[in-house]
Scaffold this active site. Structure first.
Site, PDB file in Angstrom:
ATOM      1  N   ARG A   9       0.844  -1.196   0.000  1.00 44.66           N
ATOM      2  CA  ARG A   9       0.000   0.000   0.000  1.00 44.66           C
ATOM      3  C   ARG A   9       0.881   1.248   0.000  1.00 44.66           C
ATOM      4  NH1 ARG A   9      -1.860   1.781   4.584  1.00 44.66           N
ATOM      5  NH2 ARG A   9      -2.440  -0.254   5.388  1.00 44.66           N
TER       6      ARG A   9
ATOM      7  N   TYR B 244     -16.411  15.922 -16.666  1.00 43.30           N
ATOM      8  CA  TYR B 244     -16.790  14.514 -16.662  1.00 43.30           C
ATOM      9  C   TYR B 244     -17.974  14.318 -15.699  1.00 43.30           C
ATOM     10  CZ  TYR B 244     -16.309   9.505 -15.905  1.00 43.30           C
ATOM     11  OH  TYR B 244     -16.551   8.161 -15.805  1.00 43.30           O
TER      12      TYR B 244
ATOM     13  N   ASP C 135      -7.791  18.315 -15.139  1.00 46.73           N
ATOM     14  CA  ASP C 135      -8.053  16.946 -15.565  1.00 46.73           C
ATOM     15  C   ASP C 135      -7.567  16.843 -17.009  1.00 46.73           C
ATOM     16  OD1 ASP C 135      -9.152  14.587 -16.600  1.00 46.73           O
ATOM     17  OD2 ASP C 135     -10.927  14.696 -15.310  1.00 46.73           O
TER      18      ASP C 135
ATOM     19  N   LYS D 104      -8.140   5.746 -19.892  1.00 51.81           N
ATOM     20  CA  LYS D 104      -8.432   6.251 -21.234  1.00 51.81           C
ATOM     21  C   LYS D 104      -7.175   6.204 -22.107  1.00 51.81           C
ATOM     22  CE  LYS D 104     -12.312   6.827 -19.114  1.00 51.81           C
ATOM     23  NZ  LYS D 104     -12.745   8.072 -18.517  1.00 51.81           N
TER      24      LYS D 104
HETATM   25  C1  PLP Z   1     -13.200   8.503 -17.252  1.00 49.10           C
HETATM   26  C2  PLP Z   1     -12.890   9.854 -16.732  1.00 49.10           C
HETATM   27  C3  PLP Z   1     -12.714  10.075 -15.361  1.00 49.10           C
HETATM   28  C4  PLP Z   1     -12.924   8.987 -14.322  1.00 49.10           C
HETATM   29  O1  PLP Z   1     -12.008   7.950 -14.439  1.00 49.10           O
HETATM   30  P1  PLP Z   1     -12.304   6.398 -14.080  1.00 49.10           P
HETATM   31  O2  PLP Z   1     -11.025   5.741 -14.438  1.00 49.10           O
HETATM   32  O3  PLP Z   1     -13.466   5.969 -14.913  1.00 49.10           O
HETATM   33  O4  PLP Z   1     -12.626   6.341 -12.632  1.00 49.10           O
HETATM   34  C5  PLP Z   1     -12.363  11.356 -14.963  1.00 49.10           C
HETATM   35  N1  PLP Z   1     -12.215  12.361 -15.853  1.00 49.10           N
HETATM   36  C6  PLP Z   1     -12.388  12.181 -17.168  1.00 49.10           C
HETATM   37  C7  PLP Z   1     -12.196  13.321 -18.097  1.00 49.10           C
HETATM   38  C8  PLP Z   1     -12.730  10.926 -17.659  1.00 49.10           C
HETATM   39  O5  PLP Z   1     -12.916  10.762 -18.973  1.00 49.10           O
END
Ligand code: PLP
Length: 403
Positions: free
Chosen positions: A66, A119, A192, A217
């Site tokens: 962890r 998001y 983000d 992604k």
């Molecule tokens: C998918 C996404 C998230 C969240 O991520 P997860 O891996 O699904 O928890 C946050 N911000 C953006 C822009 C995303 O496309």
């Protein structure tokens, strides 16, 4: 006893190139061959705990997974180097990373200013979960810089949350200008960077304090693993470096990424540069093609010269990304129909994988914003353009638009 030089304390190599390029860093940062066997790919350290030479000594800096695991450390080093950060931290998902970041720096009574186009999960986290813990979120339109200045002056937010390009309408925001406004009253700017990925923009070099990723992604890139990351710059928060603040949160709350997931993410990340090039090329061709279709009312792609964000996107990003959204003549019914009619474009949430995906944001990814000002128009379809042959993607879209 020999001490293995794992990733924590690698001796500096002579004649080391001080400024390797992006793709070189993606492949080599944090990914030194295994010192024990010479394996070119470092092994997956599938272990929860580490044997110690003595009660107060560690062999290579690792004690319990962890707190740290070499496979995770390797990925974190890769991410920090690609985002020009001081350090990076890997989590089990993008939302786990967002939650860790916000809980590390917010207290009850704190205020977050967020762009209205975020998001759906970020919107849900802030309005449905954090609201209960006394955190107030104010949304501002990403295209109105003066509204941000006003909101910052009125609310003195602890955190400003920015997603650029935005989801799903691809509004691009001037990160430097937002950083300046945020810092005026001592707040932290979080970007983000999931949609652009570090291949197209590195927000820390533009003044952001923290970068968030859903590595699920583009970074993972193959739709086979969930993950999230926080990358920190050199900023301090309440007299502690952010690296320490986030590192403590990661260790104490424990939403870490496991070694198998870190391995898959590391492997994906190595090809991010070349994949992104192809995503961008295919997306640009599709955006231009869609513009000429009678079924299409409006195309959103920052690489189109009439997109409101074209100029800032050109200055801030090295290319325009792989996401294209468009509105249909024929409204929501037609949008749903198109989304359900493609074959190569798979009807699915998520984005950033090598395969093309299609979605209807209003009902799929942005369900949690329904009825609010943050809800996307219901006649919008979003494409995550993959790296298949472009001819096949166009044939598929043509058939779906005619359906
Ligand atoms: C998918 C996404 C998230 C969240 O991520 P997860 O891996 O699904 O928890 C946050 N911000 C953006 C822009 C995303 O496309």
């Amino acid at each position: 006893m020999t001490t293995l030089d794992l990733h924590h304390n690698i001796p500096s190599k002579k004649n080391e190139n001080p400024t390797p390029g992006f793709r070189t860093r993606a492949i080599h940062a944090g990914q030194d061959p295994d010192p024990l066997t010479g394996a070119v790919i470092p092994p997956i350290y599938q272990t929860s705990t580490f044997v110690q030479p003595g009660v107060e000594t560690l062999r290579a800096g690792f004690e319990y997974s962890r707190g740290g695991n070499p496979t995770r450390t390797g990925l974190e080093e890769q991410l920090a180097k690609l985002e020009a950060g001081a350090a990076a931290f890997s989590f089990a998902s993008g939302m786990a990373a967002e939650d860790a970041l916000l809980r590390a720096v917010l207290k009850p009574g704190a205020t977050v200013v967020s762009t209205a186009e975020t998001y759906g999960g970020t919107h849900r986290l802030l309005t449905q979960l954090y609201a209960r813990w006394g955190v107030n979120t104010v949304f501002v339109s990403p295209s109105e810089q003066d509204k941000l200045a006003q909101a910052v002056e009125t609310y003195r937010p602890d955190v400003v949350w920015l997603e650029t390009p935005s989801n799903p309408l691809l509004t691009v925001v001037d990160i430097s200008a937002w950083a300046e406004a945020t810092h005026q009253y001592g707040g932290l700017l979080v970007v983000d960077n999931t949609f652009a990925s570090p291949a197209l923009q590195q927000p820390i070099t533009l003044g952001a304090d923290l970068v968030i990723h859903s590595t699920t992604k583009y970074i993972g890139g193959h739709s086979d693993v969930l993950g999230g990351a926080i990358v920190v710059g050199e900023t301090s928060w309440e007299d502690k470096p952010l690296a320490e603040v986030i590192g403590f949160q990661q260790f104490a709350a424990g939403a870490v990424a496991g070694p198998q997931d870190c391995f898959l993410t590391s492997r994906g990340l190595k090809t991010l540069g070349v994949r992104m090039q192809q995503h961008c090329e295919n997306a640009r061709i599709i955006a231009e093609w869609l513009q000429d279709r009678s079924e299409v009312d409006q195309v959103f792609y920052p690489g189109l010269s009439f997109h409101p964000s074209y100029d800032i996107a050109r200055r801030q990003m090295s290319d325009f990304g792989g996401i294209v959204s468009f509105r249909l003549n024929g409204g929501e019914a037609k949008a749903r129909q198109v989304a359900e009619s493609t074959e190569t474009f798979l009807l699915s949430v998520s984005l950033g994988g090598v395969e093309s995906l299609i979605s209807h944001p209003a009902t799929m990814t942005h369900g949690s914003t329904k009825g609010s000002e943050q809800a996307p128009p219901a006649d919008v379809v979003r494409l995550s353009v993959g790296i298949e042959n472009i001819e096949d993607l166009l044939i598929d879209l043509e058939r779906a638009l005619r359906s």
